[in-house]
Design an enzyme around this catalytic site. Structure first.
Site, PDB file in Angstrom:
ATOM      1  N   SER A  31     -45.697   1.799 -17.899  1.00  0.00           N
ATOM      2  CA  SER A  31     -44.798   2.329 -18.916  1.00  0.00           C
ATOM      3  C   SER A  31     -43.567   1.436 -18.914  1.00  0.00           C
ATOM      4  CB  SER A  31     -44.421   3.773 -18.599  1.00  0.00           C
ATOM      5  OG  SER A  31     -43.536   4.261 -19.579  1.00  0.00           O
ATOM      6  N   THR A  32     -43.521   0.537 -19.881  1.00  0.00           N
ATOM      7  CA  THR A  32     -42.437  -0.438 -19.910  1.00  0.00           C
ATOM      8  C   THR A  32     -41.073   0.206 -20.138  1.00  0.00           C
ATOM      9  OG1 THR A  32     -42.918  -0.864 -22.242  1.00  0.00           O
ATOM     10  CG2 THR A  32     -43.930  -2.335 -20.623  1.00  0.00           C
ATOM     11  N   CYS A  33     -41.040   1.282 -20.899  1.00  0.00           N
ATOM     12  CA  CYS A  33     -39.761   1.948 -21.163  1.00  0.00           C
ATOM     13  C   CYS A  33     -39.155   2.572 -19.911  1.00  0.00           C
ATOM     14  CB  CYS A  33     -39.933   3.033 -22.215  1.00  0.00           C
ATOM     15  SG  CYS A  33     -40.395   2.407 -23.826  1.00  0.00           S
ATOM     16  N   PHE A  34     -40.030   2.998 -19.002  1.00  0.00           N
ATOM     17  CA  PHE A  34     -39.560   3.682 -17.800  1.00  0.00           C
ATOM     18  C   PHE A  34     -39.697   2.835 -16.542  1.00  0.00           C
ATOM     19  CE2 PHE A  34     -40.844   7.053 -20.752  1.00  0.00           C
ATOM     20  CZ  PHE A  34     -39.627   7.701 -20.873  1.00  0.00           C
TER      21      PHE A  34
END
Length: 80
Positions: A31-34
């Site tokens: 999960s690149t956002c997290f």
């Protein structure tokens, strides 16, 4: 844009266990956002290495960049 130094990241990078399904047939997911990496609980280090390297070298989508159909989901990484 990514920060230039590790100390400039606002969120720490996390590695977490993914407990869904048959671990040895699943690929890791990120999960690149997290800033997180979810890893199935593989049976051996060699399986982890194989799946992680496969994902790094072959998976070319980011999270929701495209929608899969049921056949693609059922085939999983073997369909690549």
């Amino acid at each position: 844009r990514l920060p230039m130094k590790e100390s400039d990241f606002e969120a720490p990078f996390k590695i977490q266990r993914d407990a869904k399904g048959d671990a040895d047939s699943a690929l890791p997911s990120a999960s690149t956002c997290f800033f997180s990496l979810s890893l199935p609980q593989y049976s051996r280090k060699e399986v982890l290495k194989e799946k992680l390297l496969f994902a790094i070298n072959n998976v070319c989508t980011m999270e929701s960049d495209y929608v899969t159909n049921d056949a693609e989901v059922g085939e999983g990484w073997r369909g690549l």
